[in-house]
Write an enzyme that holds these catalytic residues in place. Structure first.
Site, PDB file in Angstrom:
ATOM      1  N   ALA A 117     -57.255  24.022  33.821  1.00 32.71           N
ATOM      2  CA  ALA A 117     -57.759  24.817  34.937  1.00 32.71           C
ATOM      3  C   ALA A 117     -57.150  24.303  36.240  1.00 32.71           C
ATOM      4  O   ALA A 117     -56.531  23.243  36.287  1.00 32.71           O
ATOM      5  CB  ALA A 117     -59.274  24.738  34.993  1.00 32.71           C
ATOM      6  N   GLY A 143     -58.348  24.425  29.853  1.00 32.28           N
ATOM      7  CA  GLY A 143     -58.344  25.879  29.852  1.00 32.28           C
ATOM      8  C   GLY A 143     -57.139  26.460  29.146  1.00 32.28           C
ATOM      9  O   GLY A 143     -57.215  27.556  28.580  1.00 32.28           O
ATOM     10  N   GLU A 163     -58.002  26.497  25.613  1.00 35.82           N
ATOM     11  CA  GLU A 163     -58.989  27.556  25.398  1.00 35.82           C
ATOM     12  C   GLU A 163     -58.330  28.938  25.407  1.00 35.82           C
ATOM     13  O   GLU A 163     -58.665  29.806  24.591  1.00 35.82           O
ATOM     14  CB  GLU A 163     -60.080  27.463  26.464  1.00 35.82           C
ATOM     15  CG  GLU A 163     -60.981  26.250  26.263  1.00 35.82           C
ATOM     16  CD  GLU A 163     -61.921  26.008  27.424  1.00 35.82           C
ATOM     17  OE1 GLU A 163     -63.110  25.756  27.175  1.00 35.82           O
ATOM     18  OE2 GLU A 163     -61.464  26.052  28.590  1.00 35.82           O
ATOM     19  N   GLU A 200     -61.420  17.547  29.523  1.00 32.61           N
ATOM     20  CA  GLU A 200     -62.350  17.767  30.633  1.00 32.61           C
ATOM     21  C   GLU A 200     -63.275  16.580  30.869  1.00 32.61           C
ATOM     22  O   GLU A 200     -63.706  16.328  32.004  1.00 32.61           O
ATOM     23  CB  GLU A 200     -63.191  19.031  30.378  1.00 32.61           C
ATOM     24  CG  GLU A 200     -62.435  20.339  30.525  1.00 32.61           C
ATOM     25  CD  GLU A 200     -61.807  20.814  29.225  1.00 32.61           C
ATOM     26  OE1 GLU A 200     -61.427  21.988  29.139  1.00 32.61           O
ATOM     27  OE2 GLU A 200     -61.678  19.994  28.281  1.00 32.61           O
TER      28      GLU A 200
END
Length: 259
Positions: A67, A110, A113, A133
């Site tokens: 992210a 992310g 993901e 994370e």
């Protein structure tokens, strides 16, 4: 397709488009606008009967390193609660046509993901995968804990999420995160070839097959078998099913029309 700030979108080729993440200065960090643009493209493709499959890639050097931390740092608890990104993730997850990911370099946080939102993953042999994370005092927030556990099992999912460690492309293939490993220069070529193969299949059958397979994650075996049988029965009413059987009997290539 319109022009976009954070992605590149190819013209359709044999029923396939390619979405390329295009923030090289940030290692394709998934800021809100990038996710919004992916969701917008997929919404358009969903209503375009000439496009039957999508490839998502970040290029030969990096898929997505996570992210956008700078953007994330600006959000307090209320900002996170009002974050529009979950709606974009939901639109990506609900896209009914097949998505193939071509992954090189980092697919972290992310990025990992996003890769798990795709249906098939072709990885370059130098790719690395992980959910780091925890090193920031947070946990995966776009389905990482749920999809990872359902794919690699409890022990490996716990190891990746709790340690923040990365795994290699070969390890990812061993654990079921990746279907094929190639040299980096061939990952996109292979993904595109596979996407074109899938795009030639009957579109309604491909959609229902994807839906049936994904439901296996979410429901009991009995419920999944009932859904599969209903989809199988529904396809008996399609022109493509009749064409497929006729072509087989007549020893010719079928001409599927998505009807």
């Amino acid at each position: 397709m319109s022009d976009y700030q954070d992605i590149l979108v190819s013209d359709a080729d044999a029923g396939v488009i390619t979405i390329t993440l295009n923030r090289p200065e940030a290692r394709n960090a998934l800021r809100t606008n990038l996710l919004k643009e992916i969701a917008e493209v997929l919404d358009q493709v969903n209503t375009d009967n000439t496009i039957n499959a999508v490839v998502i890639t970040g290029g030969e050097k990096v898929f997505a390193a996570g992210a956008d931390i700078k953007e994330m740092a600006e959000l307090d608890a209320v900002g996170v609660m009002n974050d529009p990104r979950p709606t974009y993730w939901r639109r990506i997850a609900q896209f009914p046509k097949p998505i193939i990911a071509a992954v090189n370099g980092f697919a972290l946080g992310g990025g990992c993901e996003l890769m798990m939102h795709c249906d098939i993953v072709i990885a370059g042999d130098t790719a690395q995968f992980g959910q780091p994370e925890i090193n920031l005092g947070i946990i995966p927030g776009a389905g990482g804990t749920q999809r990872l556990l359902r794919t690699v099992g409890k022990s490996m999912a716990m190891q990746l999420v709790l340690s923040g460690e990365f795994i290699s492309a070969e390890q990812a293939r061993e654990f079921g995160l990746v279907s094929e490993v190639t040299i980096p220069e061939m990952s996109y070529t292979r993904a595109l070839k596979l996407a074109k193969t899938i795009a030639r299949k009957p579109p309604i059958a491909a959609r229902l097959a994807k839906e049936s397979l994904l439901k296996a994650y979410e429901t009991t075996l009995e419920t999944g078998l009932n859904l599969e049988r209903k989809a199988f029965t529904l396809l008996a009413a399609t022109e493509d099913r009749n064409e497929g059987i006729a072509a087989f009997m007549e020893k010719r290539r079928p001409n599927f029309q998505g009807k």
